[in-house]
Design an enzyme around this catalytic site. Structure first.
Site, PDB file in Angstrom:
ATOM      1  N   TYR A  35     -19.745   1.595 -27.635  1.00  0.00           N
ATOM      2  CA  TYR A  35     -20.189   2.177 -26.361  1.00  0.00           C
ATOM      3  C   TYR A  35     -20.220   3.695 -26.488  1.00  0.00           C
ATOM      4  O   TYR A  35     -19.497   4.287 -27.287  1.00  0.00           O
ATOM      5  CB  TYR A  35     -19.227   1.748 -25.239  1.00  0.00           C
ATOM      6  CG  TYR A  35     -19.760   1.970 -23.848  1.00  0.00           C
ATOM      7  CD1 TYR A  35     -20.870   1.294 -23.377  1.00  0.00           C
ATOM      8  CD2 TYR A  35     -19.136   2.866 -22.987  1.00  0.00           C
ATOM      9  CE1 TYR A  35     -21.354   1.489 -22.095  1.00  0.00           C
ATOM     10  CE2 TYR A  35     -19.613   3.073 -21.691  1.00  0.00           C
ATOM     11  CZ  TYR A  35     -20.716   2.373 -21.261  1.00  0.00           C
ATOM     12  OH  TYR A  35     -21.182   2.584 -19.987  1.00  0.00           O
ATOM     13  N   ASN A 108     -22.782  -2.455 -11.599  1.00  0.00           N
ATOM     14  CA  ASN A 108     -23.883  -3.389 -11.418  1.00  0.00           C
ATOM     15  C   ASN A 108     -25.060  -2.862 -10.610  1.00  0.00           C
ATOM     16  O   ASN A 108     -26.205  -3.122 -10.970  1.00  0.00           O
ATOM     17  CB  ASN A 108     -23.374  -4.718 -10.870  1.00  0.00           C
ATOM     18  CG  ASN A 108     -22.691  -5.496 -11.961  1.00  0.00           C
ATOM     19  OD1 ASN A 108     -23.331  -5.878 -12.924  1.00  0.00           O
ATOM     20  ND2 ASN A 108     -21.399  -5.691 -11.836  1.00  0.00           N
TER      21      ASN A 108
END
Length: 157
Positions: A35, A108
């Protein structure tokens, strides 16, 4: 699993009890070391989640006991039962929304927005039909707050 004693919050810190924390692809990527943001090791996993403020330091002004909070940035480490965090590392969210919606609020909706911007073209008069959160993780519920960004009349869930 490791158990640690947490210190009382300092002047500008808060004690937070974690209520819910999902697992996202970004979390897996962070554990894998792939990441873009990597915490110093040892670290606690989890980029998003919702907690409840239990105690605040004497100079904390934006949060109070009982507030629900989410991390301001990735890498806070939400896969734990409690944490002492700097006040500025947290954002208060309404506690009258569903717990799972609050837990997925930080990542999200942004994922849903990127999906619409990168893969679809919504023109005036069009609508996007979004799946229910239980069908696709939580990305479906993330589309709704993005509605004002697009020229379509509505997003239908």
């Amino acid at each position: 699993t490791e158990t640690m004693e947490l210190s009382a919050p300092g002047e500008r810190a808060v004690l937070v009890k974690m209520l819910a924390a999902p697992i996202n692809p970004s979390d897996i990527n962070m554990v894998q070391g792939t990441y873009a943001i990597l915490p110093a090791l040892p670290a606690v996993g989890g980029n998003e989640g919702v907690g409840q403020v239990l105690e605040v330091g004497s100079r904390v002004t934006s949060l109070k006991p009982g507030d629900w909070v989410i991390p301001r940035d990735a890498g806070l480490g939400t896969w734990r039962t409690a944490a002492v965090c700097p006040e500025e590392a947290l954002i208060a969210v309404p506690n009258d929304i569903p717990l799972l919606s609050a837990a997925t609020l930080g990542v999200n909706p942004c994922t849903a927005l990127r999906m619409l911007l990168d893969f679809e073209t919504l023109n005036p008069g069009t609508a996007a039909l979004t799946p229910l959160p239980s069908e696709t993780g939580a990305q479906g519920s993330g589309f709704t707050p993005c509605a004002p960004v697009f020229p379509g009349d509505s997003l239908i869930q």
